[in-house]
Design a protein around this motif. Structure first.
Motif, PDB file in Angstrom:
ATOM      1  N   SER A 136      16.320  10.781  -5.748  1.00  0.00           N
ATOM      2  CA  SER A 136      15.995  12.083  -6.324  1.00  0.00           C
ATOM      3  C   SER A 136      16.085  13.190  -5.278  1.00  0.00           C
ATOM      4  N   THR A 137      16.417  14.392  -5.725  1.00  0.00           N
ATOM      5  CA  THR A 137      16.443  15.554  -4.827  1.00  0.00           C
ATOM      6  C   THR A 137      15.355  16.557  -5.203  1.00  0.00           C
ATOM      7  N   ALA A 138      14.501  16.196  -6.143  1.00  0.00           N
ATOM      8  CA  ALA A 138      13.442  17.093  -6.614  1.00  0.00           C
ATOM      9  C   ALA A 138      12.409  17.330  -5.509  1.00  0.00           C
ATOM     10  N   ASP A 139      12.000  18.589  -5.346  1.00  0.00           N
ATOM     11  CA  ASP A 139      11.014  18.933  -4.317  1.00  0.00           C
ATOM     12  C   ASP A 139       9.671  18.246  -4.556  1.00  0.00           C
ATOM     13  N   ASN A 140       9.303  18.120  -5.845  1.00  0.00           N
ATOM     14  CA  ASN A 140       7.986  17.540  -6.135  1.00  0.00           C
ATOM     15  C   ASN A 140       7.919  16.032  -5.896  1.00  0.00           C
ATOM     16  N   LEU A 141       9.047  15.420  -5.595  1.00  0.00           N
ATOM     17  CA  LEU A 141       9.071  13.987  -5.281  1.00  0.00           C
ATOM     18  C   LEU A 141       9.309  13.728  -3.793  1.00  0.00           C
ATOM     19  N   LYS A 142       9.290  14.804  -3.007  1.00  0.00           N
ATOM     20  CA  LYS A 142       9.615  14.663  -1.586  1.00  0.00           C
ATOM     21  C   LYS A 142       8.668  13.706  -0.854  1.00  0.00           C
ATOM     22  N   LYS A 143       7.366  13.824  -1.102  1.00  0.00           N
ATOM     23  CA  LYS A 143       6.406  12.971  -0.394  1.00  0.00           C
ATOM     24  C   LYS A 143       6.605  11.503  -0.770  1.00  0.00           C
ATOM     25  N   SER A 144       6.826  11.254  -2.063  1.00  0.00           N
ATOM     26  CA  SER A 144       7.082   9.879  -2.501  1.00  0.00           C
ATOM     27  C   SER A 144       8.378   9.362  -1.890  1.00  0.00           C
ATOM     28  N   ARG A 145       9.387  10.226  -1.873  1.00  0.00           N
ATOM     29  CA  ARG A 145      10.698   9.853  -1.327  1.00  0.00           C
ATOM     30  C   ARG A 145      10.583   9.537   0.170  1.00  0.00           C
ATOM     31  N   ASP A 146       9.812  10.331   0.893  1.00  0.00           N
ATOM     32  CA  ASP A 146       9.625  10.095   2.329  1.00  0.00           C
ATOM     33  C   ASP A 146       8.968   8.743   2.591  1.00  0.00           C
ATOM     34  N   ASP A 174       0.828  -1.203   0.000  1.00  0.00           N
ATOM     35  CA  ASP A 174       0.000   0.000   0.000  1.00  0.00           C
ATOM     36  C   ASP A 174       0.863   1.254   0.000  1.00  0.00           C
ATOM     37  N   MET A 175       1.922   1.260   0.781  1.00  0.00           N
ATOM     38  CA  MET A 175       2.825   2.409   0.839  1.00  0.00           C
ATOM     39  C   MET A 175       3.530   2.611  -0.494  1.00  0.00           C
ATOM     40  N   LEU A 176       3.987   1.505  -1.100  1.00  0.00           N
ATOM     41  CA  LEU A 176       4.668   1.586  -2.392  1.00  0.00           C
ATOM     42  C   LEU A 176       3.724   2.135  -3.461  1.00  0.00           C
ATOM     43  N   ALA A 177       2.473   1.665  -3.447  1.00  0.00           N
ATOM     44  CA  ALA A 177       1.487   2.154  -4.409  1.00  0.00           C
ATOM     45  C   ALA A 177       1.245   3.648  -4.222  1.00  0.00           C
ATOM     46  N   GLU A 178       1.158   4.093  -2.975  1.00  0.00           N
ATOM     47  CA  GLU A 178       0.943   5.515  -2.693  1.00  0.00           C
ATOM     48  C   GLU A 178       2.115   6.355  -3.202  1.00  0.00           C
ATOM     49  N   ALA A 179       3.335   5.868  -2.995  1.00  0.00           N
ATOM     50  CA  ALA A 179       4.529   6.584  -3.460  1.00  0.00           C
ATOM     51  C   ALA A 179       4.518   6.719  -4.982  1.00  0.00           C
ATOM     52  N   LEU A 180       4.141   5.653  -5.682  1.00  0.00           N
ATOM     53  CA  LEU A 180       4.115   5.680  -7.155  1.00  0.00           C
ATOM     54  C   LEU A 180       3.013   6.577  -7.675  1.00  0.00           C
ATOM     55  N   VAL A 181       1.861   6.575  -7.012  1.00  0.00           N
ATOM     56  CA  VAL A 181       0.760   7.450  -7.425  1.00  0.00           C
ATOM     57  C   VAL A 181       1.154   8.920  -7.265  1.00  0.00           C
ATOM     58  N   ARG A 182       1.800   9.228  -6.151  1.00  0.00           N
ATOM     59  CA  ARG A 182       2.241  10.609  -5.915  1.00  0.00           C
ATOM     60  C   ARG A 182       3.302  11.045  -6.932  1.00  0.00           C
ATOM     61  N   ALA A 183       4.113  10.092  -7.398  1.00  0.00           N
ATOM     62  CA  ALA A 183       5.197  10.413  -8.334  1.00  0.00           C
ATOM     63  C   ALA A 183       4.775  10.240  -9.783  1.00  0.00           C
ATOM     64  N   ASP A 184       3.517   9.939 -10.024  1.00  0.00           N
ATOM     65  CA  ASP A 184       3.050   9.533 -11.351  1.00  0.00           C
ATOM     66  C   ASP A 184       3.511  10.462 -12.473  1.00  0.00           C
ATOM     67  N   ARG A 185       3.300  11.746 -12.338  1.00  0.00           N
ATOM     68  CA  ARG A 185       3.676  12.695 -13.391  1.00  0.00           C
ATOM     69  C   ARG A 185       5.025  13.355 -13.106  1.00  0.00           C
ATOM     70  N   ASP A 186       5.471  13.300 -11.866  1.00  0.00           N
ATOM     71  CA  ASP A 186       6.627  14.092 -11.455  1.00  0.00           C
ATOM     72  C   ASP A 186       7.946  13.334 -11.403  1.00  0.00           C
ATOM     73  N   LEU A 187       7.982  12.142 -11.961  1.00  0.00           N
ATOM     74  CA  LEU A 187       9.201  11.342 -11.853  1.00  0.00           C
ATOM     75  C   LEU A 187      10.375  11.998 -12.565  1.00  0.00           C
ATOM     76  N   HIS A 188      10.128  12.566 -13.752  1.00  0.00           N
ATOM     77  CA  HIS A 188      11.208  13.178 -14.529  1.00  0.00           C
ATOM     78  C   HIS A 188      11.081  14.698 -14.493  1.00  0.00           C
ATOM     79  N   GLU A 189      12.054  15.337 -13.865  1.00  0.00           N
ATOM     80  CA  GLU A 189      12.042  16.796 -13.778  1.00  0.00           C
ATOM     81  C   GLU A 189      12.323  17.390 -15.163  1.00  0.00           C
ATOM     82  N   GLY A 190      11.563  18.435 -15.528  1.00  0.00           N
ATOM     83  CA  GLY A 190      11.750  19.065 -16.829  1.00  0.00           C
ATOM     84  C   GLY A 190      11.301  18.187 -17.979  1.00  0.00           C
ATOM     85  N   LYS A 191      10.358  17.305 -17.706  1.00  0.00           N
ATOM     86  CA  LYS A 191       9.891  16.352 -18.715  1.00  0.00           C
ATOM     87  C   LYS A 191       9.078  17.053 -19.805  1.00  0.00           C
ATOM     88  N   PRO A 192       9.091  16.562 -21.025  1.00  0.00           N
ATOM     89  CA  PRO A 192       8.233  17.132 -22.071  1.00  0.00           C
ATOM     90  C   PRO A 192       6.775  16.820 -21.788  1.00  0.00           C
TER      91      PRO A 192
END
Length: 227
Positions: free
Chosen positions: A71-81, A23-41
């Protein structure tokens, strides 16, 4: 074979710790769904959309775990935590488990009755307060491979007398140990800190879990006849 499958799910695949980590892993992936790649097209697929093409799906490997974790990206902080908690084994505390009776309720109904039980419960320790947000309900389905159906009815056998003709097994050939029901549902409750909760010391957390366990026992007795 079907009983072994059920046992493996009961003791391993759907183990209380295994389930909460999933459940935790799924939550992390959902939170990172669009934000995995910084500066993505803009046309880059989300993680959840990678299944749409074989090329993208083939690149979606377990490496994604380390990719988020490092990752050090701010938008991935919750997933990283969340992933850091998994690595450091800072997992939600298991409160209790009950097997639902034949008159089982939906997860929504269970959540509502659990929320009502928490609001009604008076902690023995006045310094402790409980809320439904930090004590989520999970429902685990266990069966023999066909929900509530008997899988043996769909298995055909060959005999030495008729080696080219398959037929279902007869009732008199079945073991008397065959169960009457082929599925069951478990309801589980965990204690987990929400995003807006400050870090608690171990003693405070222990008190909350103990009070939640008492409330859980009362809830089970009132709803499932379990004591």
């Amino acid at each position: 074979m079907f009983r072994t499958r059920y046992t493996l799910h009961r003791q391993a695949y759907q183990h209380k710790i295994c389930n909460i980590i999933e459940d935790m892993l799924a939550e992390a992936l959902v939170r990172a769904d669009r934000d995995l790649h910084e500066g993505k097209p803009e046309d880059m697929l989300k993680i959840s959309e990678a299944i749409k093409t074989a090329e993208d799906y083939s690149e979606l490997t377990d490496e994604i775990f380390e990719q988020i974790l490092s990752s050090t990206a701010d938008n991935l902080k919750k997933s990283r935590d969340i992933l850091n908690k998994i690595v450091r084994r800072k997992l939600p505390k298991f409160v209790g488990e009950a097997r639902l009776t034949e008159n089982s309720m939906s997860k929504e109904e269970l959540t509502e009755t659990w929320k009502a039980a928490l609001e009604k419960y008076k902690p023995t320790d006045p310094t402790v307060s409980l809320n439904a947000e930090g004590l989520p309900v999970y429902v685990v389905d266990l069966d023999h491979g066909m929900k509530d159906k008997n899988p043996i009815e769909k298995v055909f056998f060959y005999s030495k007398r008729k080696p080219n003709e398959a037929s279902p097994i007869k009732d008199y050939q079945l073991s008397s140990f065959l169960p009457n029901r082929f599925n069951e549902e478990l309801v589980r409750v965990y204690y987990k800190q929400t995003d807006d909760q400050a870090a608690e010391d171990k003693e405070e957390e222990k008190k909350k879990v103990e009070e939640a366990e008492k409330c859980f026992q009362i809830w089970c007795a009132d709803n499932f006849g379990l004591k």
